[in-house]
Each structure stands twice: as structure tokens, then as C-alpha cells.
Scaffold this active site. Structure first.
Site, PDB file in Angstrom:
ATOM      1  N   GLY A  14       0.830  -1.210   0.000  1.00  0.00           N
ATOM      2  CA  GLY A  14       0.000   0.000   0.000  1.00  0.00           C
ATOM      3  C   GLY A  14       0.863   1.258   0.000  1.00  0.00           C
ATOM      4  O   GLY A  14       0.574   2.228  -0.704  1.00  0.00           O
TER       5      GLY A  14
ATOM      6  N   SER B 158       1.257  -7.540  -9.141  1.00  0.00           N
ATOM      7  CA  SER B 158       2.498  -8.283  -8.907  1.00  0.00           C
ATOM      8  C   SER B 158       3.720  -7.383  -9.044  1.00  0.00           C
ATOM      9  O   SER B 158       3.739  -6.460  -9.845  1.00  0.00           O
ATOM     10  CB  SER B 158       2.623  -9.432  -9.907  1.00  0.00           C
ATOM     11  OG  SER B 158       3.864 -10.075  -9.714  1.00  0.00           O
TER      12      SER B 158
ATOM     13  N   LYS C 192      -3.880 -13.903 -11.333  1.00  0.00           N
ATOM     14  CA  LYS C 192      -2.793 -13.583 -10.383  1.00  0.00           C
ATOM     15  C   LYS C 192      -2.439 -14.826  -9.554  1.00  0.00           C
ATOM     16  O   LYS C 192      -1.264 -15.073  -9.245  1.00  0.00           O
ATOM     17  CB  LYS C 192      -3.193 -12.420  -9.478  1.00  0.00           C
ATOM     18  CG  LYS C 192      -2.171 -12.110  -8.377  1.00  0.00           C
ATOM     19  CD  LYS C 192      -0.804 -11.769  -8.966  1.00  0.00           C
ATOM     20  CE  LYS C 192       0.304 -11.366  -8.036  1.00  0.00           C
ATOM     21  NZ  LYS C 192       0.438 -11.858  -6.737  1.00  0.00           N
TER      22      LYS C 192
ATOM     23  N   HIS D  76      -0.416 -16.892 -11.707  1.00  0.00           N
ATOM     24  CA  HIS D  76       0.901 -16.237 -11.774  1.00  0.00           C
ATOM     25  C   HIS D  76       1.744 -16.710 -10.591  1.00  0.00           C
ATOM     26  O   HIS D  76       2.908 -17.076 -10.730  1.00  0.00           O
ATOM     27  CB  HIS D  76       0.711 -14.716 -11.739  1.00  0.00           C
ATOM     28  CG  HIS D  76       1.952 -13.928 -11.437  1.00  0.00           C
ATOM     29  ND1 HIS D  76       2.515 -13.858 -10.179  1.00  0.00           N
ATOM     30  CD2 HIS D  76       2.763 -13.188 -12.239  1.00  0.00           C
ATOM     31  CE1 HIS D  76       3.593 -13.118 -10.209  1.00  0.00           C
ATOM     32  NE2 HIS D  76       3.774 -12.689 -11.452  1.00  0.00           N
ATOM     33  N   ASN D  77       1.142 -16.703  -9.425  1.00  0.00           N
ATOM     34  CA  ASN D  77       1.879 -17.110  -8.230  1.00  0.00           C
ATOM     35  C   ASN D  77       2.235 -18.592  -8.266  1.00  0.00           C
ATOM     36  O   ASN D  77       3.297 -18.990  -7.790  1.00  0.00           O
ATOM     37  CB  ASN D  77       1.076 -16.778  -6.967  1.00  0.00           C
ATOM     38  CG  ASN D  77       1.151 -15.295  -6.642  1.00  0.00           C
ATOM     39  OD1 ASN D  77       1.422 -14.480  -7.525  1.00  0.00           O
ATOM     40  ND2 ASN D  77       0.912 -14.936  -5.401  1.00  0.00           N
TER      41      ASN D  77
ATOM     42  N   GLU E 181       5.093 -18.772 -10.376  1.00  0.00           N
ATOM     43  CA  GLU E 181       6.190 -18.192  -9.568  1.00  0.00           C
ATOM     44  C   GLU E 181       6.767 -19.244  -8.599  1.00  0.00           C
ATOM     45  O   GLU E 181       7.990 -19.391  -8.484  1.00  0.00           O
ATOM     46  CB  GLU E 181       5.614 -16.994  -8.803  1.00  0.00           C
ATOM     47  CG  GLU E 181       6.495 -16.378  -7.742  1.00  0.00           C
ATOM     48  CD  GLU E 181       5.704 -15.329  -6.935  1.00  0.00           C
ATOM     49  OE1 GLU E 181       5.188 -14.382  -7.540  1.00  0.00           O
ATOM     50  OE2 GLU E 181       5.609 -15.475  -5.701  1.00  0.00           O
TER      51      GLU E 181
HETATM   52  C1  6PG Z   1       3.968 -10.914  -6.543  1.00  0.00           C
HETATM   53  C2  6PG Z   1       4.120 -11.955  -5.486  1.00  0.00           C
HETATM   54  C3  6PG Z   1       3.459 -11.515  -4.246  1.00  0.00           C
HETATM   55  C4  6PG Z   1       3.867 -12.351  -3.042  1.00  0.00           C
HETATM   56  C5  6PG Z   1       2.952 -13.521  -2.843  1.00  0.00           C
HETATM   57  C6  6PG Z   1       3.549 -14.877  -2.724  1.00  0.00           C
HETATM   58  O1  6PG Z   1       3.501 -11.267  -7.603  1.00  0.00           O
HETATM   59  O2  6PG Z   1       4.322  -9.768  -6.289  1.00  0.00           O
HETATM   60  O3  6PG Z   1       3.560 -13.155  -5.902  1.00  0.00           O
HETATM   61  O4  6PG Z   1       2.095 -11.465  -4.490  1.00  0.00           O
HETATM   62  O5  6PG Z   1       5.164 -12.676  -3.086  1.00  0.00           O
HETATM   63  O6  6PG Z   1       2.287 -13.192  -1.681  1.00  0.00           O
HETATM   64  O7  6PG Z   1       3.903 -15.121  -1.441  1.00  0.00           O
HETATM   65  P1  6PG Z   1       4.114 -16.525  -0.787  1.00  0.00           P
HETATM   66  O8  6PG Z   1       5.347 -17.113  -1.386  1.00  0.00           O
HETATM   67  O9  6PG Z   1       4.303 -16.149   0.650  1.00  0.00           O
HETATM   68  O10 6PG Z   1       2.912 -17.379  -0.983  1.00  0.00           O
END
Ligand code: 6PG
Length: 650
Positions: free
Chosen positions: A184, A303, A358, A361-362, A365
Site C-alpha cells: 500500500g 504483482s 494472479k 501467476h503465483n 512463480e
Molecule cells: C507478486 C508476489 C506476491 C507475493 C505472494 C507470494 O507477484 O508480487 O507473488 O504477491 O510474493 O504473496 O507469497 P508466498 O510465497 O508467501 O505465498
């Protein structure tokens, strides 16, 4: 971007100057523009004052005393609910002091000025104006030019005067942000740096969260004009309508609590954007609920972490397409830009689709992170130090660059004392839930995005630290030699697994798009992910083009070629790792999934037979192209029996 015209609600505007200068005309016009009430001070004179003035007798300071206090009371009363404009000559400093008693901070002075001759001519053109030339002169004699007023020259047209005044007013803010955690705060600064007038709010929790917004504002000069709040009604009032309010609070019940608190202050047509990692199912529920109240709800994936939020995140907004248009200029302004300068932000689709993508996306990730961890496991087993691993990864950059590769190199090089910091970090990986949801979603949708599950479960396995330590003593073979894996083979295996990861992630999105009728555009989504977000990479840039021709990555010529040339490398790497007891959960899952996927005749026939055996679930036969379902009484030596309705309900 649309220019707001309203002042903040707490402003009492005094329009001053000698009689005949046009205070009422300009005041009325301005009040109409600003949609606030106008009061002519002359209407508040006592009978005695009016009769004196009509006889042409000048008022004394004593005559004016009660009148000025009455106007001060009027302004004070108005300020409780609204801005207002009051026309009053207020020629002397002492009069102005009375007028702004106790409300000086909320008072704005506008001084209309012209020459004696100009005003005299104006008065002469007006019928029934009581002002004589002598009286006018006495006003000029009494006038003490104010120091703190906005000076407006009356030779301008009324329209020009109003425009000039409006420009100087404290305007309502254009965008509100709730929740000053890491993300934020960064988004607020990003907005402010781009010139957006913002209101920022953080809740007040005694001794835990106090004066968060005010203190944050003091830290950064770009926030100088930001308005700070710890009370929601005032925060909402400070925003121009229709309001645009972004929530950056923890996902889950906190979102519903804020929405509930906001609702009484909002008006139809306002928009709430949830920029957190919310569950897409909850986003749909909130979207439907708020729709019934006339409030727009946009679930936007954001993100990029703290730095991305500040310098330009990748933004994935979903919800009502028309409502999105209201917030679009702001979100595009703060988003990262792709290589062509286009914002990494675009309307994704309806309902919770923004939060769905999203979430995936995670998931991608998680896998990208685990694959790098797997690679490091192998390189470490080959006897490399973190610095040496970093050098090897550095050499991969020209062909395989990504944000996560870059940060991994930096992390590996970080030393604390004589040792590398990474060696000192406890090997239990946390998570905030999006990988969990992505795994649930892939299971619910019946899509085999196995890598996401592999990366999630690798984290879950890591939690069992004490049990792992004990088990390692119990089960680990001793004296295992170094794996015979070349750097080149490892690099190819890594690239192979990344392709499978992206295939699975986008496949899951595509299947969801069809199931929920979201009509998602994979190429555009890949483009949004080329900058700002955590999974940005050179490969993502390639995917923008690939997804222009197909939604199935695995059938694209480039993918087929890339997988064919790297298949033998990943098989060798994974086989060596298994022999050497090296945990590489995602690298191994990639080749296992692939092998499964390229098997034309799999063992699923046996699964079907087993299901039919114990549950009469029926099966289809290869030679029957009609798709007819069959059931067999497996223990009896009876011929097969087709079923009437296909699958039974058992
Ligand atoms: C992003 C990240 C962000 C954060 C997540 C994942 O795209 O900026 O994904 O949203 O890192 O919360 O966190 P965790 O690994 O704790 O699940």
C-alpha cells in the site's frame, strides 16, 4: 486525465473587495461550478445597518461587529457539512480576523480588485446601486490589501476569473488507498510521484497502528499534498466522485470488514479495487454483492513486490469492463511498461478473473523459484560454493534471463561475515496461500498442472524440519559420489522444466477461461507479465508471440523443437539425481509429467478396470468409437454388458 473541480469539503471561501467589484456575480458562478452554497453577506445585515446604508451613511466598525460575527457563525455552521462561498467586502484586516475566528485553517480568501475608475463605471451602469462616488472612495481609503488572499483582476471575464480561482483551490483527491502495509505504501508513493492527488487511510489500532498515514506522509516529499486519514467517512468525503478506492489490506475477512465500513459513506457508481491476493471465488461473491448496492468492484492482481509496486507493477484487473474504464487511467499510469512502452495492465475479464490469473501467476512463480532451488541443489552437490553457483547462473542470463534468475544470483553472492547469508537461512519455506489455492483450482478444474503442486508440496515438506533431520540420519546413504551432470545438461533440464511450467500454468488459465466463459487472451496476459511482475522473463516475451497463434503451447513448433532437443538432458539429470538422492521435486516432476503426457497408451485402462471392479463405475472400450460405457461382472465368467446410462452414480 480528467481534471477534478471540487474543493475539499471543509473550505469556507470568502469573496472580498470593495462594493461593485462583482463579488456576488463571481461568487454565484463559482458556487454553481463547485456545487456548493453561495451566501451574499449583505443579506445578513441588521435592519439598522440596511437603513443606514440606504441613506448613504457609511457603517462604523461597531455597526459591522455583530454582522461580521454572524457571517463567521454562518461559515462555521456550513463547514460542518460543506464548503461554501460568502461574499463580503471585508476591507480591513480586523474584519477578516473576526470572519475567520476559529476556522482560519479552513478559510480561503479571494480578493477581487480593480481600479477606482473601473468600478465607478460598473456601478454607474447598474440600476438602484446605492453606492455614490464618495462612498466608493471611502471604501478604497479603508481597504487594507490582504496578504494571504488569491488576487483576481476584474478586467478578466467572469468565466476567466472563475477558472483562475478554481485552479488555486484545494481540490478533492482523485484516488484513495486503504491499507498502508508494504504494498500500500509503495503504490501510494507511485501514484503521488505520477502527480495523482491521493487520499491515504490506515486504521487506528491503539498502541499498535497509530498515526500510520500521517507519519508515512512525513517520510516522503512526494506525499506533500496527500491527504491522510484514520477515519473512513472523512477519507471517503475527501475523494471526488465517482470515487476510486483501492484496498491494499490482507486478503480474507479484512476485505469484507473494510467494505462493510466503507459502504455507508459511498455513493452509487463508486468503485472499489481489491489489489490484494484475494481468492477469485471470494472476489466473485464480493462483486455480486456490491453490484446489488450500485458499487463497482474490481479484483485486481498486482504483482511486483515492494519495488514493483513503487516503480511499476504488473496489474491484472477483473470485474465489470465499464467500471474498469473509470480506474483505467490510474492503474495504467502506475503500471510497469512493456518494451513498447505499453502499460503492463489491461482489463482481464469478468468476475474474479483478475485474481484468478494472479493466483496462477503465483503458482508459476512457486515453480520458477523451486526450479532454481533444484538447480542450486545439483550445483551444490557438485561442490560449488554459492559464489560459484552465482557465476554459473550468470552465464545462463543471455539465453534464459528472468527476474527470479537475477535475484537468485544476487542472493547467492550475499555474504554475512565469512559465510554466505543463504547458508544461514533456515530451510523451511513459508507461503501465504496463493500456491495452495492454485493447486486446489487445478484439481477442481481437472487440469494436470502438476508442477504447481510439486513446488507447493516441496514447501510443505520443508516445514517438517525436525522430522527431516531425524529421517536423514535414519535413511540417507553414505558416501554418495558427486552426480555426473554437466552444466550444459543442467541448463537444458532447467529450460525444459520452465517450458513445462509455463505450458501447465497457461493451460490452467485457458481451461478456466473456457469453463467460466471469461474469454481470456493468453497473448495479452503474457504481455502484461513481461514487466513489473515476479515471473517476468525473456521467455515470457517469446510467449506473447507464440500465444498469438495458439492457446496450446505444447503444440507450437518452437516448443516442440525446444523440448525435443532438451529431453535427453532432463532425463539424464533427473536419473542422476535419483541415484544420488538429490531432492529436485520440480525438475523431476517436469519430466515425469511430460513422459506421462507423451504416452499414447497409458496405464489408465487398468485404473478404469479397477474402478469398474469395485464400484461398477463402467469403462469405455477402445474398439467402440461410439463412446458407449460398459460394465463387467469381473468375478463371473460372463460376457461384458453395455450399460444404459454410462457412468453409474456409485
Ligand atoms: C507478486 C508476489 C506476491 C507475493 C505472494 C507470494 O507477484 O508480487 O507473488 O504477491 O510474493 O504473496 O507469497 P508466498 O510465497 O508467501 O505465498
Amino acid at each position: 486525465m480528467k481534471q477534478a473541480i471540487q474543493p475539499t469539503k471543509q473550505t469556507a471561501i470568502f469573496m472580498m473587495g470593495v462594493s461593485g467589484v462583482g463579488k456576488s456575480t463571481i461568487g454565484t458562478l463559482l458556487a454553481k461550478q463547485l456545487e456548493i452554497p453561495f451566501f451574499d453577506g449583505d443579506d445578513y445585515h441588521s435592519e439598522a445597518n440596511i437603513s443606514k446604508m440606504s441613506k448613504g451613511d457609511p457603517l462604523t466598525d461597531l455597526d459591522r461587529h455583530d454582522w461580521l460575527h454572524a457571517l463567521n457563525a454562518l461559515a462555521t455552521q456550513q463547514l460542518k457539512t460543506n464548503s461554501c462561498i460568502i461574499a463580503c467586502s471585508a476591507l480591513k484586516e480586523s474584519y477578516r480576523t473576526i470572519l475567520e475566528t476559529t476556522i482560519a485553517a479552513s478559510t480561503k480568501w479571494i480578493f477581487l480588485h480593480g481600479t477606482f475608475q473601473q468600478i465607478k463605471e460598473r456601478i454607474q451602469h447598474r440600476n438602484h446601486h446605492f453606492m455614490t462616488s464618495d462612498l466608493l472612495q471611502s471604501q478604497f481609503d479603508a481597504l487594507e490589501i490582504p496578504q494571504n488572499a488569491l488576487q483576481i483582476d476584474i478586467h478578466l471575464s467572469p468565466k476567466e476569473m472563475v477558472t483562475q480561482i478554481q485552479k488555486s483551490l484545494p481540490l478533492k483527491t482523485q484516488f484513495g488507498l486503504i491499507g498502508l502495509g508494504v504494498m500500500g505504501k509503495s503504490l501510494s508513493r507511485n501514484l503521488a510521484q505520477k502527480g495523482v492527488r491521493i487520499s491515504i487511510y490506515n486504521r487506528h489500532v491503539p498502541e499498535v497502528e497509530e498515526d500510520i498515514a500521517i507519519n508515512f506522509k512525513k517520510e516522503f516529499k512526494e506525499l506533500a499534498s496527500a491527504q491522510t486519514f484514520d477515519a473512513l467517512p472523512a477519507f471517503v468525503k475527501s475523494l471526488e466522485t465517482p470515487r476510486k478506492i483501492m484496498l491494499m489490506v490482507n486478503s480474507g475477512p479484512a476485505i469484507d470488514a473494510v467494505i462493510e465500513d466503507l459502504l455507508p459513506s459511498l455513493s452509487e457508481g463508486d468503485s472499489i479495487i481489491d489489489g490484494g491476493n484475494s481468492n477469485y471465488n471470494k472476489t466473485k461473491e464480493r462483486f455480486d454483492f456490491l453490484k446489488s448496492t450500485g458499487i463497482h468492484f474490481i479484483g485486481a492482481g498486482v504483482s511486483g513486490g515492494e519495488e514493483g509496486a513503487l516503480k511499476g507493477p504488473s496489474i491484472m484487473p477483473g470485474g465489470d469492463a465499464k467500471a474498469y474504464q473509470q480506474v483505467q487511467p490510474f492503474l495504467e499510469l502506475i503500471a510497469a511498461k512493456d518494451k513498447n512502452g505499453i502499460p503492463c495492465c489491461n482489463y482481464i475479464g469478468s468476475e474474479g478473473s483478475g485474481h484468478f490469473v494472479k493466483m496462477i501467476h503465483n503458482g508459476i512463480e512457486y515453480v520458477e523459484m523451486q526450479l532454481l532451488a533444484d538447480v542450486c541443489t545439483v550445483l551444490k552437490a557438485k561442490g560449488n560454493t554459492p559464489d560459484q553457483i552465482a557465476d554459473i547462473l550468470e552465464s545462463w542470463k543471455p539465453t534464459t534471463n528472468s527476474y527470479l534468475l537475477e535475484i537468485t544470483i544476487t542472493i547467492l553472492r550475499k555474504k554475512e561475515g565469512d559465510d554466505w547469508l543463504v547458508n544461514k537461512i533456515m530451510d523451511t519455506a513459508g507461503n501465504k496461500g496463493t500456491g495452495n489455492w492454485a493447486t486446489i483450482a487445478t484439481a477442481e478444474l481437472g487440469v494436470p498442472s502438476t508442477l504447481i503442486a510439486s513446488a507447493l508440496f516441496a514447501r510443505y515438506t520443508s516445514f517438517y524440519k525436525a522430522e527431516r533431520v531425524a529421517a536423514s540420519k535414519q535413511f540417507n546413504s553414505e558416501n554418495i559420489s558427486q552426480p555426473k551432470i554437466t552444466i550444459d545438461a543442467l541448463h537444458n533440464a532447467y529450460q525444459f522444466a520452465r517450458i513445462i511450467n509455463h505450458y501447465q500454468g497457461f493451460k490452467l488459465i485457458q481451461e478456466a477461461s473456457e469453463r467460466f466463459k471469461w474469454d481470456l487472451n493468453l497473448s495479452e496476459l503474457a504481455r502484461i507479465w513481461t514487466n513489473g511482475c515476479i515471473i517476468r522473463s525473456d521467455y515470457m516475451i517469446e510467449l506473447v508471440t507464440i500465444f498469438k497463434t495458439t492457446n496450446n503451447l505444447l503444440t507450437h513448433e518452437n516448443t516442440v523443437q525446444a523440448l525435443k532437443t532438451r529431453k535427453s538432458a532432463i532425463k539424464k539429470v533427473v536419473a542422476e539425481c535419483v541415484l544420488h538422492e538429490l531432492p529436485i521435486p520440480s525438475l523431476s516432476n517436469a519430466i515425469h509429467f511430460f513422459t506421462n503426457f507423451i504416452t499414447a497408451n497409458s496405464s489408465a485402462n487398468l485404473i478404469q478396470a479397477q474402478r469398474d471392479y469395485f464400484g461398477a463405475h463402467t469403462y469405455q472400450r477402445k474398439e467402440d468409437a461410439t463412446g458407449q460405457f460398459y460394465h463387467t461382472e469381473w468375478n463371473l465368467n460372463e460376457p461384458k454388458k453395455p450399460t444404459e446410462h454410462g457412468n453409474t452414480s456409485n
